[in-house]
Design an enzyme around this catalytic site. Sequence first.
Site, mmCIF file in Angstrom:
data_model
loop_
_atom_site.group_PDB
_atom_site.id
_atom_site.type_symbol
_atom_site.label_atom_id
_atom_site.label_comp_id
_atom_site.label_asym_id
_atom_site.label_seq_id
_atom_site.Cartn_x
_atom_site.Cartn_y
_atom_site.Cartn_z
ATOM 1 N N ASP A 47 -4.160 -17.276 5.846
ATOM 2 C CA ASP A 47 -5.151 -16.365 5.263
ATOM 3 C C ASP A 47 -5.541 -16.747 3.842
ATOM 4 O OD1 ASP A 47 -5.157 -14.788 7.602
ATOM 5 O OD2 ASP A 47 -3.391 -13.709 6.906
ATOM 6 N N HIS A 102 8.423 -10.493 1.820
ATOM 7 C CA HIS A 102 9.433 -9.785 2.607
ATOM 8 C C HIS A 102 9.301 -8.278 2.415
ATOM 9 C CE1 HIS A 102 11.670 -13.350 3.718
ATOM 10 N NE2 HIS A 102 11.559 -13.765 2.478
ATOM 11 N N ALA A 123 3.554 -16.431 -13.350
ATOM 12 C CA ALA A 123 3.166 -15.164 -12.718
ATOM 13 C C ALA A 123 1.742 -15.217 -12.185
ATOM 14 C CB ALA A 123 3.311 -14.018 -13.704
#
Length: 108
Positions: free
Chosen positions: A32, A52, A100
């Site tokens: 995706d 997760h 990040a």
Amino acid sequence: MLIKRNAYFGDGSKIRIGNNSQIGINSIMDNDVIIGDDVTMGPDVIIYTSSHEYKELGIPINQQGEKPHRPVIIGNNVWIGANTVVTKDVPMNSVFCGSAGSVVKMRF
């Protein structure tokens, strides 16, 4: 399009790469992912579209499965710096970097 060595695309079924874009050495992307035109990536860029599941305290994280995939769209004319982790859309004409992963500059 230029794909440098050791780039990994999972099963590659839902990845689109635009014209004149470059995928860096050792880059990783799961499913995706949509990459626009004229995108340049440094080495070791990682693009994640899922993670997760972890909300059930009584169940180990490795037994909770994955969260649903959320597509990541990288706009046209973007530079993604080396060692960047991308987990969200990147606007066109931007410089995106850092561990990040954030926009550090817009190019107009």
